[in-house]
Design an enzyme around this catalytic site. Structure first.
Site, PDB file in Angstrom:
ATOM      1  CD  GLU A   1      36.484  23.054  18.710  1.00 10.92           C
ATOM      2  OE1 GLU A   1      37.217  23.930  19.385  1.00 10.92           O
ATOM      3  OE2 GLU A   1      37.465  21.958  18.634  1.00 10.92           O
ATOM      4  NE  ARG A   2      33.015  20.337  12.024  1.00 10.29           N
ATOM      5  CZ  ARG A   2      32.126  19.822  12.310  1.00 10.29           C
ATOM      6  NH1 ARG A   2      31.529  18.526  12.876  1.00 10.29           N
ATOM      7  NH2 ARG A   2      31.522  19.046  10.304  1.00 10.29           N
TER       8      ARG A   2
ATOM      9  CB  ALA B   1      23.767  27.921  29.076  1.00 12.55           C
ATOM     10  CB  ALA B   2      27.229  27.110  23.885  1.00 10.32           C
ATOM     11  N   GLY B   3      24.824  25.832  23.909  1.00 13.42           N
ATOM     12  CA  GLY B   3      22.803  25.602  22.311  1.00 13.42           C
ATOM     13  C   GLY B   3      21.976  26.011  23.062  1.00 13.42           C
ATOM     14  CG  ASP B   4      19.871  25.168  27.289  1.00  9.81           C
ATOM     15  OD1 ASP B   4      19.717  24.360  26.207  1.00  9.81           O
ATOM     16  OD2 ASP B   4      20.150  24.880  28.017  1.00  9.81           O
TER      17      ASP B   4
ATOM     18  N   GLY C   1      29.001  29.516  34.116  1.00  6.28           N
ATOM     19  CA  GLY C   1      27.590  29.596  34.076  1.00  6.28           C
ATOM     20  C   GLY C   1      26.837  29.293  32.853  1.00  6.28           C
TER      21      GLY C   1
END
Ligand code: ATP
Length: 361
Positions: free
Chosen positions: A263-264, A300-303, A350
């Protein structure tokens, strides 16, 4: 095959494919307790597959939207900014069949490089989600992702793709859910073949110095940055600390370092500026996360970040190679666009389902 031409960049993802079996429970079970779940979901996962899906979805408009350009909603016929190819291994079982058809039929990923082995089982992740807190407990059974992805099974398959000259790969993306010796061999082959590499070392283990030397793009979250650099994770709390840690990676021979901070937002540092940035463009900086109405699920935010960043990298590279207008990879723009795309993902439930199509950005 996707409707691409020879100028369409090609991304190859070497990594894991898992079937995720997710049970949602009112509390985590105690030893000996049998618990009834409130919900159950089966979906495609694995960092490799998720990043291939991210590249594929973010490179084309949703084929089932009314105003799409794909006849009959056919994803393979939809115009795409990149061709995405997956190299991995599954068992010759129903999970393997479902994972491959999901990747190719729903998202247009070329899965001809995914081996099916009748003597192995498809990788599975058993995920228990405590609904009140959202906390996960995960048991990962790598199966074919490990047993079928040693260097001896994998390197022959990569040779043609990475040494393919004009028809070759423009970016190799890897994570660490397959055996480390395979990743290290692929890094060496890519370096030898002058194929740029994006490494997302998750789950993180300390890497030999040779893995970072000459690496084009390193994308890490805070935990991974701490494990790889040997710093305390608290050092990443300040911009000064982030700069020191990123600088350490650059000193180890990494070209571009990206530290995702949830979130940063994200911190980046680039050892080389593209031409059009020479007039004062930043080579490092902290980019704040996009403000979102409600964070629903950060899976999956990083993906997604990796997928959008990768697309910016390959299109920048093509521009430089193709029209000689001084294009090249603008890392700051890549980071900003990836930051925006990842913020979309956290607003949906998801993994692969929550990754946006290009027209949803
Ligand atoms: P995961 O393993 O869940 O895919 P990660 O740990 O690899 O995630 P994070 O650093 O948590 O990656 O998040 C990746 C990026 O997603 C962040 O750099 C940011 O761009 C975006 N992001 C994550 N959380 C939020 C949030 N709450 N609001 C807006 N953007 C977010």
């Amino acid at each position: 095959m996707a409707s691409t031409n020879k100028t369409t960049p090609r991304i190859l993802v070497l990594g894991s494919l898992n079937m995720d079996l997710v049970s949602y429970v009112p509390h985590h079970p105690s030893p000996g307790e049998t618990l009834t779940s409130t919900r159950f979901n089966v979906s495609g996962g694995g960092k490799g597959a998720n990043q291939a899906v991210a590249c594929a979805k973010l490179s084309r408009a949703c084929p089932t939207n009314n105003n799409n350009t794909a006849p009959g909603g056919d994803v393979a016929a939809a115009a795409a900014a990149a061709t995405v190819q997956m190299v991995g291994c599954v068992g010759d079982d129903s999970y393997g069949t479902a994972l491959i058809s999901n990747l190719s039929d729903r998202y247009g990923v070329d899965c001809t490089g995914v081996l099916r082995r009748s003597d192995l089982k498809t990788g599975v992740a058993l995920i228990i989600v405590d609904e009140p807190t959202g906390q996960n407990r995960i048991i990962l059974s790598p199966e074919a992702n490990h047993a079928g992805m040693g260097p001896e099974e994998t390197m022959d398959r990569l040779e043609d793709d990475l040494r393919g000259g004009g028809g070759g790969v423009d970016l190799l993306i890897m994570q660490l859910e397959i055996p480390l010796p395979t990743v290290l061999s692929a890094l060496a082959l890519a370096k030898d073949s002058r194929v740029p590499v994006l490494l997302n070392p998750a789950p993180a283990v300390p890497l030999p110095a040779s893995a970072l030397r000459g690496l084009d793009h390193l994308v890490v979250n805070e935990t991974e940055a701490a494990i790889l650099s040997g710093c305390d994770v608290s050092e990443l709390d300040t911009e000064d600390g982030l700069r020191r840690v990123a600088d350490r990676f650059i000193g180890s021979g990494v070209g571009n370092v990206v530290i995702t901070l949830g979130e940063r937002g994200v911190y980046y540092m680039s050892s080389s500026s593209p031409k059009h940035n020479n007039s004062g463009g930043a080579k490092m900086g902290l980019v704040a996360a996009e403000k979102v109405q409600k964070v629903v699920d950060t899976t999956a935010a990083g993906d997604t970040f990796v997928g959008q960043y990768a697309l910016e990298v390959v299109t920048g590279q093509k521009k430089k190679d193709g029209d000689g207008d001084g294009g090249g990879v603008d890392v700051e723009t890549a980071v900003r666009k990836a930051n925006k795309a990842a913020a979309k993902t956290v607003q949906k439930l998801g993994a692969q389902d929550s990754i946006p199509w290009r027209d949803e950005l």
